[in-house]
Design an enzyme around this catalytic site. Structure first.
Site, PDB file in Angstrom:
ATOM      1  N   GLY A   5      10.027   6.436   4.802  1.00 50.77           N
ATOM      2  CA  GLY A   5      11.303   6.448   5.477  1.00 50.77           C
ATOM      3  C   GLY A   5      11.411   5.459   6.620  1.00 50.77           C
ATOM      4  N   ASP A  58       4.774  15.056  13.381  1.00 51.30           N
ATOM      5  CA  ASP A  58       4.825  15.024  11.916  1.00 51.30           C
ATOM      6  C   ASP A  58       3.417  15.091  11.327  1.00 51.30           C
ATOM      7  OD1 ASP A  58       6.250  15.048   9.545  1.00 51.30           O
ATOM      8  OD2 ASP A  58       6.353  12.865   9.380  1.00 51.30           O
ATOM      9  N   THR A  98       7.432  -0.211   5.337  1.00 60.19           N
ATOM     10  CA  THR A  98       6.552  -0.524   4.229  1.00 60.19           C
ATOM     11  C   THR A  98       5.234  -1.036   4.776  1.00 60.19           C
ATOM     12  OG1 THR A  98       8.480  -1.138   2.903  1.00 60.19           O
ATOM     13  CG2 THR A  98       6.329  -1.836   2.092  1.00 60.19           C
ATOM     14  N   VAL A  99       4.134  -0.641   4.137  1.00 59.03           N
ATOM     15  CA  VAL A  99       2.798  -1.028   4.585  1.00 59.03           C
ATOM     16  C   VAL A  99       2.142  -1.909   3.531  1.00 59.03           C
ATOM     17  CG1 VAL A  99       0.501  -0.195   5.214  1.00 59.03           C
ATOM     18  CG2 VAL A  99       2.522   1.031   6.002  1.00 59.03           C
ATOM     19  N   LEU A 111       0.809  -1.217   0.000  1.00 55.62           N
ATOM     20  CA  LEU A 111       0.000   0.000   0.000  1.00 55.62           C
ATOM     21  C   LEU A 111       0.837   1.260   0.000  1.00 55.62           C
ATOM     22  CD1 LEU A 111      -2.721  -1.018   2.618  1.00 55.62           C
ATOM     23  CD2 LEU A 111      -2.967  -0.955   0.143  1.00 55.62           C
ATOM     24  N   GLY A 112       2.015   1.211   0.584  1.00 56.42           N
ATOM     25  CA  GLY A 112       2.842   2.412   0.657  1.00 56.42           C
ATOM     26  C   GLY A 112       4.199   2.105   1.241  1.00 56.42           C
TER      27      GLY A 112
END
Length: 383
Positions: free
Chosen positions: A111, A233, A114-115, A107-108
């Site tokens: 930094g 963030d 990873t998902v 999915l993404g």
């Protein structure tokens, strides 16, 4: 030294990295099912040292809305290991924490890891699983756990504890391993990042939509701070939105810290959202910095660019306005983006501002004249 309306900016200083706190690593794997009784209490917080940027009052925020830069260290991990490769079989089953999951597509990636999409087998729940390297991860001790756990996991626990916080992504399960840790997260469906949503928006009451979105972002930030979590963030890419209902979720606590009263001398996050007091003096506090990031989010959503020095000078002098925005809206932006933190609105008062109580015809503007169309290669989940 730059002077604005009689007030002078502090002279920027170069801050040496703070190495007074050791980073603790877990010696072996553990999961959320271990020693988890009782509400967690912080015993030790490790902080990642970062050197202050000595550029002072130059344009530390540029106007490039289309190309945000995330300044977190690149610690992404290759999750295709021999034991649980996602590519070796069309059906990959993994045991994470207390449940079993069937892994899906990526999915993404960012930094800190990873998902992947995943399905919880016991009930078919659609979730997101984040794989993060612990090579440079920070660990902390909290009550109820015999060994240190990843700081990101601890922050998610604290942000989710107590009454439900609907605007914060939920941590469902987690597991710490020798070279990585895994987090099973709520996966809103449908969803996209707030940046993707705004750049493809075609509605006619854009600022009314921004008002709905911004109220939720503020609630999420307030809930974090009330529970002792400094996200650090908050930005468009770390906010998921359901395009049908406008429901917002704050994600990715990888740059966060526990909130304290003494302040911070290191920063981990995205430069364009970092508070100016850190740029100028190498020192900042959590809640005023959160208000600043909220102001940047609001400014970017409404102006389609990041604030520059001229904008900040006019904000400091309380004369900044924008065609098409109401007086109340401009005042909220000025309240959040004061360069001196003592002049900023308090975090608990942001959601009480008059802009959230009124609807002006000036706020009913369209986005067609200021956008360049939807982003390419959109993903439903971003780290």
């Amino acid at each position: 030294m730059t002077k604005l309306n009689g007030d002078s900016f502090p002279t920027p200083v170069h801050v040496a990295p703070d190495t007074s706190v050791d980073v603790t690593r877990a010696s072996d794997g553990q999961s959320s099912s271990q020693d988890s009784s009782g509400p967690p209490q912080v015993f030790h917080i490790s902080e990642e040292p970062v050197t202050a940027d000595p550029r002072g009052d130059q344009d530390w925020i540029d106007d490039s809305f289309q190309t945000p830069v995330h300044d977190a260290p690149d610690t992404s991990v290759d999750v295709t290991t021999a034991s649980d490769s996602l590519a070796e079989d069309q059906r990959t089953i993994m045991d994470i924490g207390s449940s079993r999951y069937e892994m899906g597509a990526e999915l993404g990636e960012g930094g800190f890891g990873t998902v992947y999409a995943a399905t919880r087998l016991k009930d078919g729940l659609q979730v997101a699983v984040k794989f993060a390297s612990n090579r440079e991860a920070r660990y902390t001790r909290i009550s109820g756990y015999s060994r240190p756990i990843p700081l990101e996991v601890a922050l998610q626990m604290f942000a989710n504890r107590g009454p439900s916080a609907p605007n914060i992504i939920q941590l469902l399960d987690w597991q710490d391993e020798p070279h990585r840790y895994l987090m099973v997260l709520e996966r809103p469906m449908p969803s996209q990042t707030l940046k993707e949503f705004l750049t493809s928006y075609t509605g006619t009451k854009y600022v009314d939509s921004v008002r709905i979105i911004m109220r939720q972002v503020i609630f999420a930030a307030q809930a974090c701070c009330r529970r002792g979590v400094f996200h650090r963030d908050i930005k468009l890419e770390n906010l998921l939105i359901n395009p049908d209902t406008l429901e917002v979720k704050l994600i990715d606590f990888g740059c966060g810290e526990f909130l304290n009263s003494k302040g911070y001398r290191s920063f981990s996050g995205t430069k364009k959202y970092s508070p100016p007091e850190y740029r100028l003096s190498g020192y900042y506090h959590g809640e005023p910095a959160t208000v600043w990031s909220l102001g940047v989010v609001l400014f970017v959503m409404l102006c389609k660019k990041f604030p520059r020095s001229r904008d900040l000078e006019e904000i400091h002098r309380n004369i900044w306005t924008r065609n098409g925005l109401s007086q109340e809206c401009c005042d909220l932006i000025r309240c959040c983006l004061q360069v001196f933190p003592t002049r900023r609105i308090e975090l608990e008062k942001v959601g009480l501002h008059d802009w959230f109580k009124t609807r002006s015809n000036k706020d009913l503007i369209t986005l067609t004249s200021v956008t360049s169309g939807p982003l390419r290669n959109q993903r439903a989940y971003s780290i």
